[in-house]
Scaffold this active site. Structure first.
Site, PDB file in Angstrom:
ATOM      1  N   ASP A 302       2.995   4.229  -1.775  1.00  0.00           N
ATOM      2  CA  ASP A 302       3.533   2.953  -1.245  1.00  0.00           C
ATOM      3  C   ASP A 302       1.731   2.097  -1.144  1.00  0.00           C
ATOM      4  O   ASP A 302       0.901   2.802  -1.325  1.00  0.00           O
ATOM      5  CB  ASP A 302       4.015   3.063  -0.072  1.00  0.00           C
ATOM      6  CG  ASP A 302       4.729   1.754   0.236  1.00  0.00           C
ATOM      7  OD1 ASP A 302       4.653   0.814  -0.475  1.00  0.00           O
ATOM      8  OD2 ASP A 302       5.612   1.759   0.976  1.00  0.00           O
ATOM      9  N   GLU A 496       9.560  -5.563   6.693  1.00  0.00           N
ATOM     10  CA  GLU A 496       8.698  -4.466   6.940  1.00  0.00           C
ATOM     11  C   GLU A 496       7.594  -5.064   8.184  1.00  0.00           C
ATOM     12  O   GLU A 496       7.096  -5.993   7.775  1.00  0.00           O
ATOM     13  CB  GLU A 496       8.119  -3.765   6.064  1.00  0.00           C
ATOM     14  CG  GLU A 496       7.212  -4.591   4.986  1.00  0.00           C
ATOM     15  CD  GLU A 496       6.454  -3.693   4.023  1.00  0.00           C
ATOM     16  OE1 GLU A 496       6.134  -2.397   4.132  1.00  0.00           O
ATOM     17  OE2 GLU A 496       6.147  -4.116   3.089  1.00  0.00           O
TER      18      GLU A 496
HETATM   19  C1  BGC Z   1       6.625  -1.465   0.921  1.00  0.00           C
HETATM   20  C2  BGC Z   1       7.306  -0.998  -0.416  1.00  0.00           C
HETATM   21  C3  BGC Z   1       6.950  -2.113  -1.422  1.00  0.00           C
HETATM   22  C4  BGC Z   1       5.530  -2.333  -1.729  1.00  0.00           C
HETATM   23  C5  BGC Z   1       5.166  -3.027  -2.880  1.00  0.00           C
HETATM   24  C6  BGC Z   1       5.313  -1.713   0.376  1.00  0.00           C
HETATM   25  O1  BGC Z   1       4.628  -2.427   1.888  1.00  0.00           O
HETATM   26  O2  BGC Z   1       6.764  -0.525   1.793  1.00  0.00           O
HETATM   27  O3  BGC Z   1       8.562  -0.912  -0.257  1.00  0.00           O
HETATM   28  O4  BGC Z   1       7.726  -1.568  -2.830  1.00  0.00           O
HETATM   29  O5  BGC Z   1       4.856  -2.599  -0.423  1.00  0.00           O
HETATM   30  O6  BGC Z   1       5.480  -4.335  -2.373  1.00  0.00           O
HETATM   31  C1  BGC Z   2       2.017  -7.554   0.244  1.00  0.00           C
HETATM   32  C2  BGC Z   2       3.497  -6.541   0.056  1.00  0.00           C
HETATM   33  C3  BGC Z   2       2.883  -5.314   0.633  1.00  0.00           C
HETATM   34  C4  BGC Z   2       2.488  -5.609   2.005  1.00  0.00           C
HETATM   35  C5  BGC Z   2       2.230  -4.170   2.506  1.00  0.00           C
HETATM   36  C6  BGC Z   2       1.624  -7.653   1.519  1.00  0.00           C
HETATM   37  O1  BGC Z   2       0.548  -8.577   1.450  1.00  0.00           O
HETATM   38  O2  BGC Z   2       2.326  -8.702  -0.518  1.00  0.00           O
HETATM   39  O3  BGC Z   2       3.701  -6.236  -1.207  1.00  0.00           O
HETATM   40  O4  BGC Z   2       4.126  -4.555   0.822  1.00  0.00           O
HETATM   41  O5  BGC Z   2       1.313  -6.529   2.087  1.00  0.00           O
HETATM   42  O6  BGC Z   2       1.042  -4.341   3.662  1.00  0.00           O
END
Ligand code: BGC
Ligand code: BGC
Length: 607
Positions: A302, A496
């Site tokens: 990830d 998230e």
């Molecule tokens: C998320 C993933 C995602 C990745 C790319 C991460 O922060 O946990 O689910 O695929 O970012 O955006």
């Molecule tokens: C990105 C996401 C990623 C996340 C994780 C964001 O800045 O755009 O894709 O999942 O950071 O920290």
């Protein structure tokens, strides 16, 4: 006039030619074994031609819009790029994506070894980063449909919209089994039982198609391996404290389903199992997933996931490679990653056999996808993005996902001829709110970020000529002689990290104000909840005549009106248990003394 993208490309190709003047001679695509040979043989041949740096380059995924130099792809031999949640090409249309992608791809093909790139993106409910596309309900709503063939079709359409733009790697489906609705990623899960989530793994087959080699197929990613939905307190990236038998029964089962359907990539979870970060868990990644379960595809980390491991950067890199991760999502620190891993191999702390295993997997998948034959965006598909046919499927998914929670005195379906309808609530006329997170931007946002039909518009379009629909967001004029009120309330977008709720699963003050005014007017009230999880509604429910859970429906709000006005009878069943109180969270079917407000599987219909 030369377009900037074209200039960038010319520059990149010239730079790549310079780079390739190094020690090893440049290899032309024509010199590689052709498609007559089995993919394994082609991968072995290519692997045999690679330097250690080139191998490690294949294992590296940078962030497309954060490349330090335009020619870093060829210069470092990067194997893949991702579009992060907040990344977008200069022109955020599917065509703009295709232009950007093709420029990067041509840069990749200008490297000493012409190995095509994979572009990864979170198309977690349709190709939802690009504007103008079809956005489906989030997984929690798809779980409520209990309709796997529909979900497979959603995967098919998502793949077509992605492939036109050149994005052939989807970081989806999320196969989390959500056991605590405090978790901000609850809506990315199909539900709280492994059986339900496993049944929805057919999304993999939809995305990957009958064969990955079709230019309309995209690589599916089962994520987040494993136990992400089982962390203590529903904390994102937290710790799942449970014994191995429970881990296997609840959380591993959907991966078996995805693998049986041919899933070719698996993303590792940020979370831990009994205090050990999954990114360093060789036992689960290598022994269980790749060994016992026979997974032959790619394990991807990830986002910067390895930087959460103990130790300094070299220790983190070595621990994760040794644990069995093949592709490293290193959005910004990609060059440092390559240098470090090459050093670790040279120092004997990582075996070259492990590197070869990783690169063989990557190349094999790329050959299986036909990328060497068709490296560029399948532009003939561009016209399909957001097409009427695709939106019709999304509308069907919306109406099938709706769960009828209450329907006193058979108030629903409403007659299309009902005289005066008051529509209220912050989520009635707000496309962004009904899309939720992972929609155009990472966390999503209120407003009109793309093209779609709000729930209000769907209601307006559904009623007959003699009905009047009045939109009064706060219900201030509820006393003005209406026949019925529809309150569209619930959550506003999050994703998230920001979506966890330790407490606070109740309705917000604005919604409560609207509900009070509608109730005081004495009108029959239909409440439509737009939310990524069950909210605590125990005290308000008695005031509502009817109630529907619409989840996060996506761009096709008309699917909600389809149910309200009875074009279709509701058929959704709750994909998780609905708690009575904050104190009752988490609650899951099978718990001792199980006494939810609505049980798992609940859902009314019309007679
Ligand atoms: C998320 C993933 C995602 C990745 C790319 C991460 O922060 O946990 O689910 O695929 O970012 O955006
Ligand atoms: C990105 C996401 C990623 C996340 C994780 C964001 O800045 O755009 O894709 O999942 O950071 O920290």
């Amino acid at each position: 006039m030369i377009k900037p993208a074209r200039l960038l490309l010319l520059f990149a190709m010239a730079a790549a030619a310079l780079v390739s003047c190094g020690s090893a001679p440049r290899v032309s695509a024509a010199a590689l074994p052709d498609r007559g040979l089995p993919v394994e043989a082609r991968a072995a041949d290519l692997l045999g031609r690679m330097t250690i740096r080139e191998k490690v380059g294949q294992m590296t995924m940078a962030d497309a819009v954060q490349l330090v130099r335009a020619d870093d792809i060829a210069r470092l031999g990067l194997g893949s790029l991702l579009f992060g949640g907040d990344d977008r090409p200069a022109v955020n249309t599917p065509e703009g994506w295709a232009d950007a992608f093709d420029a990067w791809q041509k840069n990749a093909l200008a490297a000493r070894l012409p190995v095509p790139l994979l572009l990864g993106v979170d198309s977690v409910h349709g190709f939802s980063h690009a504007a103008g596309t079809t956005i489906f309900p989030h997984n929690i709503g798809l779980g409520a449909t209990r309709d796997p063939p529909l979900v497979e079709e959603v995967g098919r359409v998502t793949a077509q919209e992605m492939a036109g733009a050149g994005a052939r790697w989807n970081f989806s489906p999320c196969l989390a089994v959500v056991r605590n609705e405090r978790w901000g990623r609850t809506y990315e899960s199909f539900g709280e039982t492994p059986e339900l989530v496993s049944s929805m793994a057919v999304l993999v087959r939809g995305l990957q198609g009958a064969s990955l080699v079709q230019p309309t197929s995209v690589l599916a990613t089962a994520k987040h391996f494993v136990g992400d939905g089982g962390t203590e307190g529903g904390v994102d990236q937290g710790d799942a404290k449970l014994d191995e038998a429970t881990l296997r029964r609840l959380y591993l089962a959907p991966y078996a389903a995805a693998l049986a359907l041919g899933a070719q990539s698996v993303m590792v979870s940020f979370s831990s199992w009994n205090g050990v970060k999954m990114h360093a868990n060789g036992r689960l990644i290598t022994e269980v997933l790749k060994g016992e379960m026979g997974f032959s595809g790619i394990v991807v980390s990830d986002w910067n996931g390895i930087e959460q491991l103990v130790g300094g950067f070299p220790e983190q890199v070595t621990a994760a490679v040794t644990a069995g991760i093949d592709v490293f999502m290193m959005p910004v620190g990609y060059e440092r990653f390559i240098n470090t891993l090459v050093d670790e191999v040279n120092a004997g702390r990582v075996t070259e056999a492990r590197i070869d295993d990783a690169v063989r997997r990557i190349l094999t998948v790329k050959f299986r996808m036909g990328l060497f034959e068709h490296p560029l965006a399948a532009r003939r598909l561009l016209g399909q993005a957001g097409s009427t046919g695709h939106r019709d499927l999304a509308r069907r998914a919306v109406r099938e996902s709706i769960v009828l929670l209450k329907n006193e005195a058979g108030l629903l379906p409403l007659s299309r001829g009902v005289g005066r309808i008051l529509v209220a609530g912050k989520n009635a006329d707000n496309l962004g709110n009904q899309l939720g997170g992972w929609s155009i931007s990472w966390q999503g946002g209120s407003g009109t970020p793309t093209k779609g039909t709000t729930i209000l518009q769907g209601i307006r379009d559904a009623v007959g000529a003699r009905s009047r629909v009045t939109f009064d967001p706060d219900g201030l004029n509820a006393g003005d002689g209406f026949d019925v009120a529809i309150a569209v309330i619930g959550e506003t977008p999050y994703a998230e990290m920001k979506g966890d709720r330790q407490g606070g699963l109740g309705l917000d003050a604005r919604d409560l104000g609207v509900l009070d005014r509608l109730h005081a007017s004495g009108l029959p009230v239909v409440t439509v909840l737009v939310s990524g999880r069950p909210l605590i509604i125990t005290d308000q429910l008695p005031d509502w005549t009817a109630a529907l859970e619409a989840w996060l429906p996506g761009t096709e709000g008309a699917g909600v009106a389809d149910v309200i006005f009875g074009s279709y009878a509701p058929m959704g069943k709750l994909p998780l248990s609905w708690p009575r109180s904050e104190k009752q969270v988490p609650i899951n079917v099978g718990d001792p003394d199980y006494n939810p407000l609505f049980p798992f599987g609940y859902g009314l219909t019309y007679p």
